[in-house]
Design a protein around this motif. Structure first.
Motif, mmCIF file in Angstrom:
data_model
loop_
_atom_site.group_PDB
_atom_site.id
_atom_site.type_symbol
_atom_site.label_atom_id
_atom_site.label_comp_id
_atom_site.label_asym_id
_atom_site.label_seq_id
_atom_site.Cartn_x
_atom_site.Cartn_y
_atom_site.Cartn_z
ATOM 1 N N SER B 192 0.810 -1.221 0.000
ATOM 2 C CA SER B 192 0.000 0.000 0.000
ATOM 3 C C SER B 192 0.842 1.268 0.000
ATOM 4 C CB SER B 192 -0.932 0.004 1.208
ATOM 5 O OG SER B 192 -0.168 0.218 2.363
ATOM 6 N N GLU B 194 2.742 3.913 -1.496
ATOM 7 C CA GLU B 194 2.845 4.340 -2.886
ATOM 8 C C GLU B 194 4.124 5.109 -3.177
ATOM 9 O OE1 GLU B 194 0.860 3.600 -5.222
ATOM 10 O OE2 GLU B 194 -0.833 2.737 -4.162
ATOM 11 N N ASN B 247 1.549 8.196 2.770
ATOM 12 C CA ASN B 247 1.200 8.373 1.350
ATOM 13 C C ASN B 247 0.745 9.792 1.005
ATOM 14 O OD1 ASN B 247 1.839 5.821 0.543
ATOM 15 N ND2 ASN B 247 -0.260 5.037 0.727
ATOM 16 N N ALA B 262 6.087 8.783 -6.949
ATOM 17 C CA ALA B 262 4.779 8.481 -6.370
ATOM 18 C C ALA B 262 3.767 8.536 -7.495
ATOM 19 C CB ALA B 262 4.418 9.494 -5.298
ATOM 20 N N ASN B 263 2.816 7.631 -7.453
ATOM 21 C CA ASN B 263 1.781 7.621 -8.474
ATOM 22 C C ASN B 263 0.688 8.613 -8.062
ATOM 23 O OD1 ASN B 263 -0.057 7.104 -10.403
ATOM 24 N ND2 ASN B 263 -0.167 4.884 -10.032
ATOM 25 N N LYS B 266 -3.039 8.008 -7.896
ATOM 26 C CA LYS B 266 -3.646 7.255 -6.794
ATOM 27 C C LYS B 266 -3.808 8.102 -5.539
ATOM 28 C CE LYS B 266 -2.452 2.519 -7.875
ATOM 29 N NZ LYS B 266 -1.692 1.348 -7.449
#
Lengths: 194, 325
Positions: B192, B194, B247, B262-263, B266
């Motif tokens: 989880s 990210e 995150n 980092a995406n 998302k």
């Protein structure tokens, strides 16, 4: 005198593994540790002794009187398979640790050519019942001698600085061939006696 | 006719039946009771006998679980579903360890990293490693010759433009790539999380910049940007403490070399359910980004352009009125 010669002959001169090249599969498969090698050789000796006796009786009391001696191989395999199954059950009950250690090689005694080999050789050389038993047990002891000595060597090989390409199985095969050459020295041991 | 066919059939059949009876009796006499949980657990395990757990097969793992040698979540392939069922059989709570995935800590692909020579040897990272640590100018970076790809039993790692990339959906955390990588740049990370720092270069900033456009230059900007004290620069390279990371992706935003990935697609946003909100201002006090406004006793509001989706407000809200989407 003859019984003594048979047992010495089966152990050293005509050693099943190192001179007749029978039973190579468990010889290489279970010889990694001394403990399992000893357990395996006890099981094989027991099966070979028992198989010799029962196969002899089946040959002379059932197959030959009925004139179907040519069914020898199939009948012997049947007997050996049943015996091995029986030994497996007993070991599983009495010694789970040994059962775990022997693993797949225990049922593979069924197809161990040394067992079938000793049963057929007994018939071919016209041994009587006692001689067959002695030859069977002697053959088993010969197997035990070979595999236990070899296990000792392989335990040392584990720690030896072998070349990477020969690590593990290849070096074991080389060691086995040297063993076999060494046992050739027993050839002709009794040539003066017999 | 009978003598040549019937007799052998009857005799051998008779012998077989005799041994059958003896064996049937023996199997009763020498019956061994097996722990029924072993068979039950073995049926639940995937049954591929892949050896990812380090045991000889699913059978051996089932026995080890029953003996208590390993935890119920030891099968790396089975996932949460299998773990829960095994925990049920063993009569214990499954420890909620999150699924882990391997990540390659390098982003110096062919466009960004400088090569110091042209490697024409064996296509294998370990072979290349012997030639002055591989062709890449950075001695910490991914060699990109695919030793890990060949090692992976699940087709979960691939070379993309000269750098190994893990397919996180397929990865089972079996650790085979970690053992194979001569650079030691593959790590297990909770799935989880990210945000990731994709650099291991421990050299000073100037030397890093000479060999890689996307290497960590230890500028400390991420450390300052992190409101949760989750990122630190050690040995000239940033490292995220995943037990603290939430995150929020602020470090990735400020990173000048784009080493921290980092995406952003998302990234979540907080939404306040106005029916549930009682105006207690607790969320507002816990927001590190002043992204929530509102007076006491009045309904609160999230400022979308400021919210970074760290989720702290949702954790603290006493009425569960905040949802992260």
């Amino acid at each position: 005198m003859k019984l003594g010669l048979i047992i010495i002959g089966a152990i050293f001169v005509n050693n099943f593994v190192l001179s007749q090249f029978l039973g190579i599969c468990p010889f290489l498969g279970v010889s990694k540790q001394l403990d399992t090698a000893i357990g395996m050789s006890v099981a094989v000796t027991f099966v070979m002794g028992l198989a010799s006796v029962i196969c002899w009786m089946i040959q002379y009391y059932i197959l030959i009187p009925l004139g179907i001696g040519y069914m020898q191989t199939i009948a012997f395999i049947l007997v050996i398979a049943g015996l091995v199954q029986f030994v497996e059950m007993v070991i599983k009950k009495t010694s789970p640790a040994l059962y775990q250690a022997l693993g797949i090689y225990l049922p593979l005694i069924t197809t161990n050519c040394a067992v079938l080999g000793v049963a057929i050789l007994n018939i071919d050389t016209n041994y009587n019942l006692i001689e067959s038993l002695i030859n069977g047990v002697g053959g088993g002891l010969g197997f035990a001698l070979a595999i236990i000595l070899f296990a000792g060597v392989r335990e040392r090989l584990e720690l030896a600085p072998t070349p990477k390409a020969l690590d593990g199985f290849p070096i074991a095969m080389l060691a086995a061939s040297l063993f076999s050459i060494a046992f050739l020295g027993f050839k002709g041991l009794f040539s003066g006696l017999l | 006719m009978f003598d040549s066919i019937g007799l052998p059939v009857i005799v051998l059949g008779g012998i077989a039946v005799f041994f059958g009876i003896v064996l049937a009796y023996a199997s009763k006499k020498f019956a061994v009771e097996v722990d029924p949980r072993v068979t039950e657990i073995r049926d639940i395990l995937p049954g591929a006998n892949c050896g990812g757990c380090g045991y000889a097969g699913c059978d051996a793992l089932a026995e080890a679980i029953v003996k208590g040698e390993v935890t119920v979540s030891f099968c790396p392939v089975g996932g949460d579903d299998v773990t829960a069922k095994i925990a049920d059989i063993m009569g214990i709570e499954a420890d909620n360890t999150e699924r882990q995935v391997a990540r390659v800590i390098c982003c110096g692909d062919k466009d960004n990293a400088v090569e110091k020579y042209e490697y024409q040897g064996i296509e294998d990272c370990k072979a290349a490693e012997m030639h002055a640590g591989g062709a890449k100018g950075c001695r910490f970076g991914c060699t990109g010759l695919g030793t890990c790809v060949r090692e992976c039993p699940f087709d979960a790692i691939h070379i993309v433009n000269g750098v190994a990339v893990v397919d996180e959906d397929k990865c089972t955390a079996c650790k085979k790539c970690i053992a194979a990588c001569p650079k030691g740049i593959i790590e297990l990370v909770p799935v989880s999380k990210e945000v990731r720092v994709l650099c291991k270069n421990q050299d000073k900033g100037k030397s890093v910049a000479e060999v890689c456009k996307v290497g960590c230059i230890a500028c400390q900007k991420c450390v300052k940007a992190c409101k949760f004290d989750a990122i630190k620069v050690e040995n000239n390279v940033a490292k995220i403490d995943y037990s603290k990371c939430v995150n929020c992706m602020m470090c990735a935003e400020v990173c000048p070399t784009k080493t921290i990935y980092a995406n952003f697609a998302k990234r979540k946003k907080a939404f306040i359910d106005e029916d549930k909100c009682i105006g207690c201002t607790i969320c507002l006090k816990h927001c590190n980004f002043t992204a929530i406004e509102g007076e006491l006793k009045a309904k609160h509001k999230v400022l979308d352009d400021k919210c970074v989706g760290c989720g702290q407000c949702a954790l603290k809200c006493p009425k569960n009125a905040i949802e992260m989407k």
